[in-house]
Write an enzyme that holds these catalytic residues in place. Structure first.
Site, PDB file in Angstrom:
ATOM      1  N   VAL A 171     -14.828  -2.403 -33.146  1.00  0.00           N
ATOM      2  CA  VAL A 171     -14.977  -3.823 -32.812  1.00  0.00           C
ATOM      3  C   VAL A 171     -15.785  -4.551 -33.887  1.00  0.00           C
ATOM      4  CG1 VAL A 171     -16.018  -5.441 -31.167  1.00  0.00           C
ATOM      5  CG2 VAL A 171     -14.703  -3.464 -30.334  1.00  0.00           C
ATOM      6  N   SER A 198      -1.178   8.793 -19.396  1.00  0.00           N
ATOM      7  CA  SER A 198      -0.087   7.965 -18.903  1.00  0.00           C
ATOM      8  C   SER A 198       1.246   8.717 -18.920  1.00  0.00           C
ATOM      9  CB  SER A 198       0.040   6.710 -19.776  1.00  0.00           C
ATOM     10  OG  SER A 198       1.189   5.983 -19.417  1.00  0.00           O
ATOM     11  N   ASN A 239      -4.630  15.229 -28.825  1.00  0.00           N
ATOM     12  CA  ASN A 239      -3.222  15.602 -28.984  1.00  0.00           C
ATOM     13  C   ASN A 239      -2.217  14.661 -28.330  1.00  0.00           C
ATOM     14  OD1 ASN A 239      -2.420  18.077 -30.352  1.00  0.00           O
ATOM     15  ND2 ASN A 239      -4.128  18.943 -29.178  1.00  0.00           N
ATOM     16  N   THR A 251      -2.564  11.774 -26.976  1.00  0.00           N
ATOM     17  CA  THR A 251      -2.718  10.388 -27.430  1.00  0.00           C
ATOM     18  C   THR A 251      -1.969  10.151 -28.730  1.00  0.00           C
ATOM     19  OG1 THR A 251      -4.930  10.425 -26.456  1.00  0.00           O
ATOM     20  CG2 THR A 251      -4.461   8.649 -28.023  1.00  0.00           C
ATOM     21  N   THR A 303     -12.084  13.960 -28.880  1.00  0.00           N
ATOM     22  CA  THR A 303     -11.830  15.009 -27.894  1.00  0.00           C
ATOM     23  C   THR A 303     -12.881  16.089 -28.074  1.00  0.00           C
ATOM     24  OG1 THR A 303     -10.420  16.908 -27.408  1.00  0.00           O
ATOM     25  CG2 THR A 303     -10.088  15.874 -29.527  1.00  0.00           C
ATOM     26  N   ASP A 360     -12.447  19.111 -27.702  1.00  0.00           N
ATOM     27  CA  ASP A 360     -11.828  20.408 -28.011  1.00  0.00           C
ATOM     28  C   ASP A 360     -11.817  20.783 -29.480  1.00  0.00           C
ATOM     29  OD1 ASP A 360     -11.356  20.951 -25.350  1.00  0.00           O
ATOM     30  OD2 ASP A 360      -9.361  20.049 -25.354  1.00  0.00           O
ATOM     31  N   GLY A 375     -11.589  24.318 -22.848  1.00  0.00           N
ATOM     32  CA  GLY A 375     -10.770  24.783 -23.966  1.00  0.00           C
ATOM     33  C   GLY A 375      -9.483  25.402 -23.464  1.00  0.00           C
ATOM     34  N   ARG A 417     -18.082  16.957 -20.489  1.00  0.00           N
ATOM     35  CA  ARG A 417     -17.510  15.744 -21.098  1.00  0.00           C
ATOM     36  C   ARG A 417     -18.513  14.597 -21.186  1.00  0.00           C
ATOM     37  NH1 ARG A 417     -12.509  16.097 -22.255  1.00  0.00           N
ATOM     38  NH2 ARG A 417     -11.069  17.424 -21.119  1.00  0.00           N
TER      39      ARG A 417
END
Lengths: 327, 327, 327, 327
Positions: free
Chosen positions: A28, A77, A107, A109, A130, A132, A175, A260
């Site tokens: 932004v 989604s 991935n 995304t 991520t 991961d 993982g 997370r």
């Protein structure tokens, strides 16, 4: 610098990761710095399809640098995987005059973003967010460093009680396809053994290591288990071990979603800041269909398809080190 | 001051708790201060029975104040529940010339200590060390404050991701018979609801609260579940909720043993220090068969039998406050 | 319940403290629960005078429970000490229809609130929010518990390096008039000595303790210094010690304002939640010119003047314990 | 593999850094793995000169992976800078049959080690352990990552209170010759400005940034100051700023030695583990007079003289990013 691009949009998609907010802030503010308009899109590709846009400015992203999660919210989604969904998304971008899209995620995304670019030619650029750390084209994904610190902090606590009771603990970490978190935290906490998705480990291998730990009279024996390992889930692994070593007091902990969250580490905030700037500058300079990453401390753009397909590889040296140090 | 007592011993028993080491340190240094000999007994009553004694001095307990777990290790002993076991334990104390015993632990520990006192007349005093806070005769047990901070810190992390994905989380915390940890952390993290061992909560009650949360468009809905609640284990509760609210993305996290570890909080270290001094001074002043505790900021000695039987009660006011604040 | 009160306002004043946001949240939601209007006033009494009001609802205070600082901001107002300032403040309350005021803060805040009540009869109630824990009428002020954990966490880190280098550290903590933080953290980190505002400690006393530490061959020697002690500021104390013990490697750390920040502890969040509810319910039940506090685990209302004048007293027992444990 | 080497020794020297213990553990266990004897030398080169040796084994280093500081203690030795001191050190190694020496530290440590190698031909290898990250030949020194997280965590707390009071804070961090900590934490916390040893910053530059922050109505303005900057110490900088901006409420915090302590981060533990293995294997393979480091994720050996002389350079890109994001 491409004069065409006047309006940008940013979204977060997939599993959230600490540092996503730092990346949003950097995107932004860099957009503002270059005097572009910038929209935030809520709930990933779902919000893109549904037109859940909000215009952002420098103030919109203040005091978020240290927050876990993502102020834009995230989602996986299903609709965006369809042509119809992608068409709706495209129309929303047109409607809002967006001519450059920044997606923060992993991935799934990037797979979606690449298809979107191919289908509609929308200038799109990815930022690896991520826990991961499983993307090609960047040494570190945003959130990975924080997640490993969170795991290490939790296992340090578990070791307190493990040592006090001479117990064997199986600690399951995140993982599904990748053992980065498991492998690195196993070295960092001095695990007796580690079970990775990348391995074809047998129970015999595992029993040998546990046997060794017992014969060394180790007082705290912790085995780190990546959730996507091939041996089985943590509870069934523990059950097999209980059958084979009935004398051991064997426990299971599944760290789950707390991995997370949390305030991002300094490293994740800095990486997120660098890549946020790089993504906007990349787009403005005509770099599309790529992910901004850091390779060997250098800013690098990698095609989304490559980032996704050429999975990052665990360093085999780590397993060797882990064995030496568990002596 | 009783001249009879020249040699003390200290042990930790049952589930370990942060601050046990601070209590051990206080016991040892107070014994040294009063020029008494002091033994540490390893692995609770098992070590007592087996003669696993080690003489300690001021230096033995340096640099342990901030460590979780217990340097003396802990265990739950079956043998100490038998007359034969208690006799062996008594003989070990005789053999080492121990004429005063300090036991750090919870319910089970004190039940055993009381029987031991009754059977063999050994001067024994208890220090409340358990994360459950479920003893009568002390407002706070050592370890409880740290455990609540650990839980709150974990749930703050889970909330980051819960908010980012609009999820409903069931977080299971320790507490087999007692809801102290669950009730207090639920207020501290702003839980949608809490499920306690002390309640007869129905699924209907739970569904009403979840319904309310959904209609308030809360973005992060966290329900704190005490492990010993009567509704069921966290996974089966989550399954029932999934059936009833299929539209919600419902997840479970079981915090497990990490709640027992970690560096003790300031409060737990201070309480442990006070009670460690009080236990030794109590013994030297002829207070036997009691637990040293803090009630209304005052040092108090409570008979072990009372401490164990008159379970600490949850403040019903907390449930009321929790409901008001979840509005 | 007083039917007169329909509209409330809340402000934070003086030094900020972790948990103030939890108290604001509790005040706002309790007001909503009782179907009252509730305003937030920014920047303490300055904002009150200037009319910096914002109406709040249940959503306004979501996701603030875990944040340090205060979303209402705070200030020390000179103007509110004047009659003219208080008159302006009164007019602002009239203008907004506020018939009940909740002030969160410490000594200065309550002194001002009491005068305001006397001068204009405005129903006012206080919530103790200060890290200093120096108010009469409550065992714990909001923020104190978190501040002590922050200090202990910092000194644990300093001890790592102190032990590695055999150094003597003077660590200055907050507390201009009150030694609560210093005394309790000194016990919690095993300090060699502590220097309190409440003491008439001489350099000779200090040198004796340092001498003792050196002769015990302690490897990490930490002295906790309350900023308001009578011996001098930390740097001049350290200089005197360097003159007297030139062989010691003496260092100074001043923890400063980081003691005011951070996510509040579970205890502070729970206390803030209880007192926030109690303040609103107190006002609605006609309790004015008082502070809501917890004494011996019971909710208590104390007249503001008493809360401020009868300063909380340090437990002398703590000094005795500290000496025994530094053996 | 060199058959000559049968007995190793390890020491830590200079300022301590989190992760030194992890490196010691890795050195010791790798030595044991290759069936070599291994001595720990206390208090750096002073202990080497004085013969303060202790033989270590696998058990000696258990439970130290997560501890800050160094179990071997550290010191800066004046005597080792002299020929006489180095001769005594050499004789001690001879006496204990040590034919390979591992030194963990920074600039001063490696300068000494190189001279020692030149003078006496002792096979010596270095491991970069310093929070300053200022060595050539490794992307990251052990302790740097943890120190940046500690700083960020502290400044997050300071920002809570800075935001609550609209204050300007100068926060001084470590870095006598190098701005790594200051530069990276400044980006990570969203500093208004940063003052580095590598810059020739003027007060005019600083005033411009502060002016900008004020005109943007930023509520929390934090300037990160590296201790070795050329503008002056933090208090005198703050005084100049107070003169120029009397309306601002300007405060100073000096983080000091707490930056050296704390449990090491996952990254530092992994790096320390890798480099500990690499140092022993390097020595056994005849790599002398070098430092083991990680460059672009690859293990690299760099001559000690080069590591010390070719100082690591700050990435100028960081300053650019910092300015964009402070918009």
């Amino acid at each position: 610098m491409s004069k065409a691009i006047k309006t940008l949009a940013v979204l977060t998609s997939g599993g959230d990761a600490p540092g996503m907010n730092a990346a949003i802030r950097a995107v932004v503010r860099t957009a503002v710095f270059y005097e572009k308009r910038i929209f935030g899109i809520k709930r990933g590709y779902d919000g893109l399809i549904e037109g859940d846009f909000e215009e952002l400015n420098s103030k919109s992203v203040k005091n978020i640098l240290n927050l876990g999660g993502t102020i834009l919210k995230s989602a996986r989604s299903e609709e965006f995987k369809t042509e119809a969904g992608q068409m709706k998304a495209y129309e929303q971008l047109q409607k809002h005059g967006v001519d450059g899209l920044i997606v923060i995620g992993g991935n799934g995304t990037f797979t979606g973003a690449h298809r979107f670019f191919e289908a509609h030619g929308v200038p799109v650029i990815g930022i690896p967010g991520t826990i991961d750390n499983d993307l090609f084209g960047t040494d570190y994904t945003i959130g990975y460093d924080t997640a490993t610190n969170t795991v290490v902090d939790c296992i340090d606590k578990i070791r307190d009680t493990a040592s006090s009771h001479n117990r064997l603990f199986f600690v399951e970490v995140m993982g599904r396809d990748s053992g980065f978190i498991a492998m690195n935290t196993a070295v960092a906490i001095g695990a007796l053994d580690v079970i990775l998705p990348e391995q074809n480990k047998s129970y015999e291998d595992l029993f040998v290591e546990i046997e060794k730990g017992a014969s060394n009279k180790k007082t705290s024996n912790i085995v780190v288990v990546a959730e996507g390992n091939k041996l089985g889930d943590s509870f069934s692994i523990a059950n097999k071990v209980r059958e084979h070593f009935p004398q051991l007091d064997t426990k299971v902990t599944i760290l789950g979603h707390l991995q997370r969250g949390g305030a991002p580490s300094c490293f994740d905030r800095v990486t997120a800041s660098k890549l946020g700037v790089a993504a906007v500058e990349g787009l403005l300079n005509g770099r599309f269909d790529v992910m901004a990453g850091m390779v060997d401390e250098e800013l690098t753009y990698t095609f989304l398809q490559q980032a996704v397909m050429n999975k990052a590889q665990l360093d085999p040296e780590m397993l060797r080190i882990s064995k030496i140090l568990a002596i």
